[in-house]
Design a protein around this motif. Structure first.
Motif, PDB file in Angstrom:
ATOM      1  N   THR A 163       0.797  -1.234   0.000  1.00 20.34           N
ATOM      2  CA  THR A 163       0.000   0.000   0.000  1.00 20.34           C
ATOM      3  C   THR A 163       0.826   1.279   0.000  1.00 20.34           C
ATOM      4  O   THR A 163       0.280   2.365   0.188  1.00 20.34           O
ATOM      5  N   GLY A 164       2.110   1.180  -0.222  1.00 21.03           N
ATOM      6  CA  GLY A 164       2.937   2.380  -0.321  1.00 21.03           C
ATOM      7  C   GLY A 164       2.845   3.251   0.906  1.00 21.03           C
ATOM      8  O   GLY A 164       2.989   2.786   2.039  1.00 21.03           O
ATOM      9  N   ASN A 165       2.554   4.540   0.689  1.00 18.63           N
ATOM     10  CA  ASN A 165       2.495   5.512   1.791  1.00 18.63           C
ATOM     11  C   ASN A 165       1.066   5.903   2.166  1.00 18.63           C
ATOM     12  O   ASN A 165       0.841   6.943   2.791  1.00 18.63           O
ATOM     13  N   ILE A 166       0.095   5.089   1.788  1.00 21.27           N
ATOM     14  CA  ILE A 166      -1.313   5.451   1.981  1.00 21.27           C
ATOM     15  C   ILE A 166      -1.649   5.657   3.449  1.00 21.27           C
ATOM     16  O   ILE A 166      -2.373   6.597   3.817  1.00 21.27           O
ATOM     17  N   ILE A 167      -1.132   4.815   4.321  1.00 17.42           N
ATOM     18  CA  ILE A 167      -1.442   4.943   5.757  1.00 17.42           C
ATOM     19  C   ILE A 167      -0.998   6.296   6.282  1.00 17.42           C
ATOM     20  O   ILE A 167      -1.755   7.017   6.939  1.00 17.42           O
ATOM     21  N   VAL A 168       0.249   6.652   6.002  1.00 20.87           N
ATOM     22  CA  VAL A 168       0.781   7.928   6.467  1.00 20.87           C
ATOM     23  C   VAL A 168       0.000   9.090   5.867  1.00 20.87           C
ATOM     24  O   VAL A 168      -0.303  10.081   6.556  1.00 20.87           O
ATOM     25  N   ASN A 169      -0.354   8.970   4.592  1.00 21.52           N
ATOM     26  CA  ASN A 169      -1.079  10.060   3.933  1.00 21.52           C
ATOM     27  C   ASN A 169      -2.459  10.284   4.544  1.00 21.52           C
ATOM     28  O   ASN A 169      -2.898  11.426   4.714  1.00 21.52           O
ATOM     29  N   ILE A 170      -3.152   9.196   4.851  1.00 22.92           N
ATOM     30  CA  ILE A 170      -4.478   9.327   5.469  1.00 22.92           C
ATOM     31  C   ILE A 170      -4.359  10.002   6.831  1.00 22.92           C
ATOM     32  O   ILE A 170      -5.080  10.946   7.147  1.00 22.92           O
ATOM     33  N   ASN A 171      -3.441   9.516   7.645  1.00 25.12           N
ATOM     34  CA  ASN A 171      -3.296  10.086   8.987  1.00 25.12           C
ATOM     35  C   ASN A 171      -2.885  11.551   8.937  1.00 25.12           C
ATOM     36  O   ASN A 171      -3.379  12.375   9.716  1.00 25.12           O
ATOM     37  N   LYS A 172      -1.991  11.890   8.022  1.00 30.91           N
ATOM     38  CA  LYS A 172      -1.570  13.289   7.930  1.00 30.91           C
ATOM     39  C   LYS A 172      -2.737  14.173   7.499  1.00 30.91           C
ATOM     40  O   LYS A 172      -2.901  15.294   8.012  1.00 30.91           O
ATOM     41  N   LYS A 173      -3.545  13.685   6.575  1.00 30.36           N
ATOM     42  CA  LYS A 173      -4.697  14.471   6.120  1.00 30.36           C
ATOM     43  C   LYS A 173      -5.656  14.741   7.276  1.00 30.36           C
ATOM     44  O   LYS A 173      -6.148  15.865   7.444  1.00 30.36           O
ATOM     45  N   ILE A 174      -5.896  13.724   8.090  1.00 29.60           N
ATOM     46  CA  ILE A 174      -6.826  13.884   9.214  1.00 29.60           C
ATOM     47  C   ILE A 174      -6.242  14.804  10.280  1.00 29.60           C
ATOM     48  O   ILE A 174      -6.929  15.685  10.816  1.00 29.60           O
ATOM     49  N   ILE A 175      -4.971  14.631  10.613  1.00 29.14           N
ATOM     50  CA  ILE A 175      -4.334  15.482  11.613  1.00 29.14           C
ATOM     51  C   ILE A 175      -4.278  16.932  11.123  1.00 29.14           C
ATOM     52  O   ILE A 175      -4.413  17.877  11.913  1.00 29.14           O
ATOM     53  N   THR A 176      -4.092  17.131   9.810  1.00 30.07           N
ATOM     54  CA  THR A 176      -4.092  18.489   9.264  1.00 30.07           C
ATOM     55  C   THR A 176      -5.448  19.152   9.451  1.00 30.07           C
ATOM     56  O   THR A 176      -5.528  20.351   9.759  1.00 30.07           O
ATOM     57  N   LEU A 177      -6.529  18.400   9.284  1.00 33.13           N
ATOM     58  CA  LEU A 177      -7.860  18.941   9.571  1.00 33.13           C
ATOM     59  C   LEU A 177      -7.965  19.336  11.041  1.00 33.13           C
ATOM     60  O   LEU A 177      -8.545  20.372  11.381  1.00 33.13           O
ATOM     61  N   GLY A 178      -7.381  18.505  11.903  1.00 27.35           N
ATOM     62  CA  GLY A 178      -7.364  18.841  13.328  1.00 27.35           C
ATOM     63  C   GLY A 178      -6.562  20.101  13.601  1.00 27.35           C
ATOM     64  O   GLY A 178      -6.930  20.925  14.456  1.00 27.35           O
TER      65      GLY A 178
END
Length: 909
Positions: A163-178
């Motif tokens: 899955t490449g970097n998908i996990i990190v990308n999802i978490n970063k997107k959510i934390i950025t919203l926070g």
């Protein structure tokens, strides 16, 4: 005694070390503090009320988060459950198998943060929208993701390592919203935003507090690179989002969850320590790590508040002044990478520009945050910014050897220098870089308002529109670009003439520094508005086979490969060429003859222990006309040469190969240039190979077929024939170095890169590849009428002689040799490494001697006691001379001595 100690300190710092960069004083004790303090809140609110751009940024932030914040009021699990965590297993230990995730075990008291799937970002799977993420996804089957490679992109279970970097990308997107919600809470005091932000932050940070350092089961190099969430510590940028969120949310946490602050701080410190412990110090990684560390450190308390005394000051001092195995001090990092003489950073052009921009960003942000200007402690930076235009071709695109792309140079580092100057009231610095910015920015007058700030918190501060002082006018291009430029720390030499469509430029590079390719003496060539002989780029990411086996290897470049096996370590490489000769001198701005340049370089090809020499010259014959001379010699030191392959790739939808008279060559399909036989894999990435043997001269012509109503663009390559020569036409993998608007009429990124290869069976030193390149357009046509070769009447074996007749009636004779012996042709002779004798129909002439001691014609002789460059021109009855060494000249039965001097009128009366 005090004076003596001061002297000792100065001697110490002057010889072996830098003085420490002083730390900022009176550090802000309250929160927020990264971008702004509580005292600045009213001014920011006034700015938002007054400025349209600021209102747009604020609206953009609300557009991003409001829907999710409102949903959180009634369903506080929806967004939290989208975080990629070990929800069920609560695994605390992560194991990797080299560059891929292996498994996780151990059990923590709370759900923990998941690690990335692979160092390789390439994956068949796409990142789902937040709405499509399965809540509390922690399944032994992997991740539920859309497959991009299947019709309709169906969702399916994907093994985590795929899955490449998908996990990190999802978490970063959510934390950025926070993070955005935390800022909006601070600005507008709406606790709905605080609750949304806190729930995400607390869940993530609690999970991170129980996570251990990943363990590489192979116990390999990757173990020295890993962070807590990613295979590379430079991609731990989620920590920046965490720090900024924590900064704006801190007052809320103090009021509602103060008992957790110690845990949050400890987790941030562990994360920083991991970034310091791992990584790579000798390239852009060091700076990327420092940027992450600085942001995270800024939200910590002072040293005195922690038992280990490692707080805010400790980490700030660490990145500025402390050097450890994988994290160097700022000045050691800059000393290692920058050439203090010319400001070039020791990586390929794309990365070099990025490092300079990141450093000016760092200095700008540091000044804005701490009111502390560290630019005086980094004296190479103004020079590093000012050299960036040296990368430019006449069409405004930067050279792109190594892992680079063609495109304009970034002006962000220039604008940073203006901002720093304005803040510190340095008018001289502001004027200098305002002129430069106006010259290279698309918007050249007044306030720069054409680029709309992003909907990001930083846009209120570092990215607000730049105001240019109207009294500082546009700069002069000649202040930034010179006819030749040499950067030994990246083994790069460029020679250029003019700008725009009719400009000319040849760029040579070896393989020294980071993000370089195995390319020998590589050439990029410009013609009629395009970088026609362009580098192909990296093709893919660094872990993909096509990058490792083709794009980073000899056959992908404009170079010569020996015996089908020339190669060496790409990426961080240590294979430079030696600059034997050049004209004019690097960075010379005045006092030279402007219509001829040359470079002469030597390279030891390490795989086969081969001597390689490349001489490249630009000869300008008119305002819109000119040609390139390329003489490439190659031979093995230990003999036994099988063959030497000259590769040249050029833009265009079509390529024709013909004999010296323009008749098509009868090429037939061939499998000779292939991996079979023990050669490079790269050769099997090429296809539609056709060849024939010929001892005669031949030529190739590429056509960029422009839309109706526009003139087509061509490159003609003529090459001198010789015994043992075989000519190939080849289709190579697409050129991937052009992004965005390139002005090209076809999709270069998908089309075959049309290639001519010339194979010299046996050695290619005494039978070198001697070429003449002429770019031209359909409306102008060729300026060269004919080209032929001639031999040295003294019989020198390595000699190359070329006779180039122009349609204007001008006739040029080129002499090239490497053995310092005098070569004779008719009534002319020279021992120069490179010489050109040109005669116009009206009696004007040009005599150029490069790295020689004597050049004779029927009625003119120049001689020197030491090797050097001398040029004499007669134009409209007047003689002029530029001699870099003392010279004796005989003309019209008179002999005179001239000391070395810049271009000037020559009086032989």
């Amino acid at each position: 005694m005090k004076k003596a100690l001061t002297l000792i300190a100065l001697i110490f710092f002057g010889i072996g070390a830098h003085a420490q960069i002083p730390l900022p004083e009176n550090l802000e004790q309250g929160y927020p503090r990264i971008y702004i303090t509580q005292d600045g809140k009213k001014d920011l609110q006034k700015t938002i009320k007054k400025e349209d751009w600021a209102q747009d940024v604020l609206k953009g932030l609300h557009d991003k988060v409001d829907t999710y914040v409102e949903r959180h009021v009634t369903d506080d699990e929806w967004m939290v459950s989208r975080l990629q965590m070990h929800w069920n297993t609560k695994a605390s230990n992560v194991y990797i198998n080299g560059v891929d995730f292996s498994h996780a075990d151990g059990e923590a008291p709370a759900p923990t943060v998941r690690f990335s799937g692979s160092r390789n970002s390439a994956t068949a799977y796409g990142t789902p929208s937040l709405e499509d993420i399965l809540p509390y996804m922690d399944d032994p089957r992997g991740l539920w993701l859309p497959n991009k490679e299947k019709e309709g992109n169906p969702f399916e279970w994907a093994e985590q390592s795929e899955t490449g970097n998908i996990i990190v990308n999802i978490n970063k997107k959510i934390i950025t919203l926070g993070k955005d919600a935390a800022f909006l809470y601070w600005l507008e005091n709406d606790k709905r935003y605080a609750k949304f932000s806190f729930d995400l932050f607390d869940t993530y940070m609690t999970g991170m507090s129980y996570r251990s350092e990943p363990i590489d089961l192979l116990n390999g190099h990757i173990q020295t690179l890993v962070g807590f969430t990613h295979f590379q510590v430079i991609h731990e940028s989620t920590l920046i989002e965490i720090a900024e969120l924590y900064d704006f949310l801190h007052p809320y946490i103090e009021d509602n969850a103060s008992e957790k602050i110690a845990m949050y701080d400890k987790t941030i410190k562990r994360w920083i320590d991991q970034i310091i412990k791992n990584g790579v110090p000798q390239n852009n990684w060091n700076l990327h790590q420092a940027k992450i560390i600085l942001k995270a450190a800024m939200v910590l308390q002072d040293n005195k508040n922690y038992e280990d005394k490692k707080g805010r000051e400790y980490y700030i001092d660490y990145i500025l002044n402390v050097t450890s195995a994988r994290q160097w001090s700022l000045n050691k990092f800059m000393d290692y990478g920058y050439d203090e003489n010319n400001g070039v950073w020791a990586e390929c052009p794309g990365y070099s520009q990025g490092v300079t921009k990141d450093l000016t960003n760092f200095i700008r942000d540091f000044d804005n945050t701490f009111d502390h200007n560290i630019l005086p402690y980094t004296p190479v930076m103004p020079k590093a910014v000012k050299m960036l235009p040296q990368y430019l071709f006449p069409n405004g695109q930067a050279v792109a050897f190594g892992d680079s792309y063609y495109g304009p140079i970034s002006t962000e580092s220039m604008s940073d220098m203006i901002r720093i100057a304005q803040k510190n009231k340095d008018q001289k610095l502001e004027e200098e870089f305002t002129g430069m910015y106006r010259l290279f920015s698309k918007t050249s007058e007044g306030s720069i308002k054409s680029k709309k700030p992003r909907a990001d918190i930083s846009s209120f501060f570092a990215s607000k529109p730049l105001e240019l002082n109207p009294k500082y006018k546009v700069g002069n291009i000649d202040d930034y670009i010179t006819q030749t430029f040499y950067a030994p720390n990246v083994s790069w030499h460029v020679q250029r003439m003019g700008t725009g469509k009719d400009g000319m430029m040849a760029s040579l590079n070896g393989s020294l520094g980071n993000h370089m390719h195995a390319n020998g003496i590589n050439m990029e060539l410009y013609g009629k508005g395009f970088v026609q002989g362009s580098d192909p780029g990296k093709g893919s990411n660094y872990l993909q086979p096509i990058y490792l086996e083709y794009y980073s290897q000899f056959p992908a470049h404009n170079t010569v490969m020996v015996d089908g096996v020339s190669s060496y370590t790409e990426m961080l490489s240590y294979h430079a060429f030696d600059l034997i000769g050049q004209y004019p001198k690097s960075e010379q701005k005045v006092g030279y003859y402007k219509d001829i340049t040359y470079s002469d370089v030597y390279f030891l090809e390490p795989e086969t222990q081969s001597d390689q020499s490349r001489l490249v010259s630009i000869v300008k014959t008119g305002e819109t006309t000119g040609y390139y001379v390329d003489v490439f010699r190659s031979k093995k030191q230990r003999k036994g040469d099988k063959f030497h392959d000259y590769f040249y790739h050029n833009l265009g939808q079509s390529m024709t190969v013909s004999d010296g008279n323009g008749n098509p060559l009868a090429l037939v399909p061939s499998e000779e240039m292939a991996f079979a036989g023990g050669h490079l894999y790269a050769l099997d990435y090429m296809w539609d190979k056709k060849s024939m043997r010929t001892n005669n001269d031949y030529q190739a012509e590429w056509k960029i077929d422009m839309p109706d109503g526009e003139e087509d663009v061509f490159m003609n390559l003529w090459m001198k024939g010789t015994e043992g020569r075989e000519v190939f036409s080849i289709k190579s993998p697409p050129n991937k170095a052009f992004k965005g608007i390139s002005g090209l009429p076809y999709d270069v990124n998908a089309a075959p890169y049309l290639t001519l290869a010339a194979r010299q069976h046996g050695e290619a030193w005494n039978r070198p590849f001697a070429s003449v390149y002429e770019p031209f357009t359909s409306s102008e046509g060729k300026s060269i009428a004919s080209i032929s070769g001639f031999e040295d009447e003294n019989g020198s074996q390595d000699f190359v002689g070329l006779q180039i007749t122009n349609k204007s009636g001008r006739e040029d004779l080129v002499f090239s040799s490497t053995n310092n012996q005098t070569a004779v042709y008719k009534d002319m002779s020279t021992d120069a490494a490179y010489a050109l004798i040109g005669h116009e129909k009206n009696g004007d002439f040009i005599l150029f001697m490069g790295n020689g001691t004597e050049l004779k014609t029927k009625d003119f002789t120049m001689s020197t006691k030491e090797k050097g460059n001398v040029v004499v021109e007669r134009k409209a009855g007047k003689l002029s001379i530029h001699n870099e060494v003392p010279v004796s000249i005989s003309y019209n039965n008179k002999k005179q001595q001239f000391n070395a001097g810049e271009l000037r009128t020559l009086d032989l009366n």
